[in-house]
Design a protein around this motif. Structure first.
Motif, short mmCIF file in Angstrom:
data_model
loop_
_atom_site.label_atom_id
_atom_site.label_comp_id
_atom_site.label_asym_id
_atom_site.label_seq_id
_atom_site.Cartn_x
_atom_site.Cartn_y
_atom_site.Cartn_z
N ASP A 12 -101.88 66.75 7.08
CA ASP A 12 -102.18 65.79 8.02
C ASP A 12 -103.62 66.04 8.85
OD1 ASP A 12 -100.62 64.80 6.22
OD2 ASP A 12 -99.10 65.10 7.65
N ARG A 13 -103.24 67.65 10.19
CA ARG A 13 -104.38 67.74 11.19
C ARG A 13 -105.96 67.92 10.60
NH1 ARG A 13 -105.82 72.74 13.01
NH2 ARG A 13 -107.45 72.18 15.14
N LEU A 14 -105.67 68.37 9.26
CA LEU A 14 -107.06 68.76 9.10
C LEU A 14 -107.60 66.63 8.74
CD1 LEU A 14 -106.91 71.57 6.58
CD2 LEU A 14 -107.58 71.41 8.93
N TYR A 15 -106.66 66.29 8.23
CA TYR A 15 -106.97 64.19 7.92
C TYR A 15 -107.60 64.59 9.24
CZ TYR A 15 -107.14 59.90 5.90
OH TYR A 15 -107.28 58.28 5.30
N THR A 16 -106.56 64.65 9.89
CA THR A 16 -107.26 64.22 11.79
C THR A 16 -108.43 64.30 11.65
OG1 THR A 16 -104.63 63.52 11.26
CG2 THR A 16 -105.60 63.01 13.22
N VAL A 17 -108.77 65.60 12.03
CA VAL A 17 -109.52 66.13 12.55
C VAL A 17 -111.02 65.45 12.24
CG1 VAL A 17 -111.12 68.18 12.62
CG2 VAL A 17 -108.86 68.23 13.45
N THR A 18 -110.71 65.72 10.47
CA THR A 18 -112.21 64.70 10.19
C THR A 18 -111.91 63.51 9.81
OG1 THR A 18 -111.25 65.18 8.18
CG2 THR A 18 -112.29 67.01 8.81
N GLY A 19 -112.22 63.09 10.40
CA GLY A 19 -111.17 61.35 10.08
C GLY A 19 -111.03 61.48 8.88
N GLY A 20 -110.77 61.34 7.95
CA GLY A 20 -110.50 61.31 6.47
C GLY A 20 -111.64 61.78 5.67
N ARG A 21 -112.53 63.15 6.53
CA ARG A 21 -113.61 62.82 5.23
C ARG A 21 -114.00 64.38 5.03
NH1 ARG A 21 -117.90 62.92 10.02
NH2 ARG A 21 -115.70 63.66 11.12
N SER A 22 -113.83 64.56 3.45
CA SER A 22 -113.93 65.32 2.59
C SER A 22 -114.77 66.27 2.28
CB SER A 22 -112.31 65.46 1.67
OG SER A 22 -112.76 64.91 0.88
N ARG A 23 -116.30 65.70 2.37
CA ARG A 23 -117.37 66.31 1.69
C ARG A 23 -118.27 66.59 3.02
NH1 ARG A 23 -117.66 66.88 -3.76
NH2 ARG A 23 -116.08 65.82 -4.22
N ALA A 24 -118.39 68.20 3.29
CA ALA A 24 -119.83 67.91 4.41
C ALA A 24 -120.43 68.49 3.51
CB ALA A 24 -119.10 69.47 4.69
N ASP A 25 -121.86 68.50 4.65
CA ASP A 25 -123.46 68.61 4.22
C ASP A 25 -123.61 70.36 3.51
OD1 ASP A 25 -125.18 66.46 4.07
OD2 ASP A 25 -125.38 66.16 6.23
N ASP A 26 -124.95 70.63 2.58
CA ASP A 26 -124.81 70.94 2.56
C ASP A 26 -125.78 72.31 3.48
OD1 ASP A 26 -122.93 71.29 0.49
OD2 ASP A 26 -123.79 71.11 -0.78
N GLN A 27 -125.98 71.81 4.70
CA GLN A 27 -127.11 71.89 5.39
C GLN A 27 -126.69 72.87 6.17
OE1 GLN A 27 -128.21 68.46 7.80
NE2 GLN A 27 -126.48 68.76 8.49
N PHE A 28 -125.08 73.49 6.05
CA PHE A 28 -124.83 74.87 6.92
C PHE A 28 -124.91 75.92 5.80
CE2 PHE A 28 -124.04 71.04 9.81
CZ PHE A 28 -124.91 71.39 11.35
N ASP A 29 -125.05 77.54 6.32
CA ASP A 29 -124.62 78.29 4.92
C ASP A 29 -123.69 78.46 6.22
OD1 ASP A 29 -126.01 79.78 6.64
OD2 ASP A 29 -127.86 79.70 5.21
N LEU A 30 -122.63 80.28 5.90
CA LEU A 30 -121.67 80.14 6.31
C LEU A 30 -122.69 81.24 7.61
CD1 LEU A 30 -119.32 82.23 3.75
CD2 LEU A 30 -119.21 80.38 5.03
N VAL A 31 -124.03 81.64 7.59
CA VAL A 31 -124.79 82.43 8.32
C VAL A 31 -125.36 81.51 9.30
CG1 VAL A 31 -124.47 84.68 7.97
CG2 VAL A 31 -126.48 83.46 6.68
N THR A 32 -125.25 80.29 9.33
CA THR A 32 -126.45 78.99 9.86
C THR A 32 -126.03 79.88 11.44
OG1 THR A 32 -126.08 77.67 8.42
CG2 THR A 32 -127.12 77.22 11.01
N LEU A 33 -126.66 79.92 12.34
CA LEU A 33 -126.65 79.98 13.65
C LEU A 33 -126.25 78.54 14.71
CD1 LEU A 33 -128.99 82.79 14.86
CD2 LEU A 33 -125.81 82.92 14.07
N VAL A 34 -125.60 78.10 15.50
CA VAL A 34 -125.27 76.40 15.69
C VAL A 34 -124.85 77.14 17.55
CG1 VAL A 34 -124.08 75.21 16.33
CG2 VAL A 34 -124.11 76.11 13.76
#
Length: 118
Positions: A12-34
């Protein structure tokens, strides 16, 4: 120490945090620096604010996920939001050098041999 599955968290928390979205862009990999580009503004989602605070210095996506204790997919969604708003920039690690630019194997073996003799 007992290991937990990677994507744990209250659904429920994860659903709320993402606004119900479950798919993310693949533009970020694990080592992408933000890196944060501006200060948080009033009314921002608390997870967005926390990301902006964490990324004042270049921070890898995987580090952000660990600090927030959120699944990677959720962090990718949140970072995508911030990137779309111009609040962060993403810097991908540089590609590996061409094979021709790497040191010769013989040299690497000599260095390894020297290190073992120390």
């Amino acid at each position: 120490m007992k290991r937990r599955p990677v994507d744990t968290g209250d659904p429920d928390r994860l659903y709320t945090v993402t606004g119900g979205r479950s798919r993310a862009d693949d533009q970020f990999d694990l080592v992408t620096l933000v890196v944060t580009e501006c200060e948080p503004t009033a009314g921002m989602q608390s997870e967005h604010v926390r990301i902006l605070e964490l990324c004042r210095h270049p921070t890898a996506l995987v580090e952000v996920a660990a600090e927030l204790d959120l699944p990677i997919t959720v962090v990718r969604i949140l970072l995508g939001d911030l990137l779309d708003m111009g609040k962060v920039t993403a810097r991908h690690p540089r590609a590996a050098r061409a094979i021709a630019e790497l040191p010769e194997t013989v040299l690497l073996k000599e260095v390894l041999h020297g290190l073992r003799n120390l």
